[in-house]
Design a protein around this motif. Structure first.
Motif: not given
Length: 223
Positions: A132, A136, A142, A145
């Motif tokens: 994650r 980013l 998000e 992810y």
């Protein structure tokens, strides 16, 4: 041609001859003229008497309306009439503008809409949290992810030691062969950071984003 006949008559000096003498001479003159004409015609065989031209048949009269012609005449006239019908020029189909053609082609190649699954927050220090943070840091957000989580959950269940018994694919991203991940570190067999780093570069180079890879996997079952 008819030759002219000159008739010479002698005139009496003082008194006129008797009526009988003139009649005889006149008759002789006519006979002589007739004989001269016959001799002229016989002497010139090319001479012909021009006959009066016969009247044209009714079907050949100029200005005659075709409605007056019937039977065989009508069929003959129809055979001689040629009607030239102009061939209509086909209207060419306009070619699409380059921009419109490109837009249509792009629309036809669009993949099916991607459903991004909801993902719970990863545990600190886990492979999911490492992935994650890397996502980013690339500016993917998000949602990307979430696609990555679902993709690798399907491929390896996020197991750093996962190996496909039939194909030999290895690790979290299921690299085939697993030795490809050695470009990102010699510890590719045990280190999730090395595997995730390689996996993200592979996805970016082939599909652009994790959601692009997830959409492909949704359609065909692999990425």
């Amino acid at each position: 041609m008819i030759r002219s006949v000159l008739v010479f008559t002698r005139s009496s000096s003082a008194g006129a001859r008797s009526t009988r003498t003139r009649g005889v001479l006149s008759g002789l003159s006519l006979l002589a003229a007739a004989g001269f004409v016959l001799v002229s015609v016989a002497a010139d065989p090319t001479q012909q008497v021009m006959a009066e031209p016969a009247s044209l048949p009714s079907e050949n009269r100029p200005g005659q309306d075709l409605g007056e012609i019937t039977g065989e005449q009508a069929s003959l006239v129809r055979d001689e009439i040629v009607v030239h019908t102009p061939t209509p020029t086909p209207t060419p189909t306009p070619e699409p503008e380059p921009a419109a053609a490109a837009e249509a082609s792009s629309s036809g190649q669009q993949a099916a809409s991607i459903s991004i699954p909801a993902v719970a927050a990863p545990n600190p220090g886990s492979a999911q949290e490492i992935a994650r943070q890397m996502v980013l840091s690339r500016g993917w957000g998000e949602g990307q992810y979430s696609c990555l989580y679902s993709l690798w959950q399907r491929e390896s269940n996020w197991n750093v030691y996962a190996q496909n018994s039939s194909s030999g694919a290895y690790g979290i991203p299921q690299a085939l062969p697993g030795s490809k991940m050695a470009t990102h570190g010699g510890d590719w067999q045990t280190n999730p950071v090395t595997q995730i780093s390689w996996g993200l570069d592979y996805i970016a180079g082939r599909y652009g984003t994790p959601c692009g890879a997830w959409g492909h996997s949704e359609q065909v079952g692999w990425y």
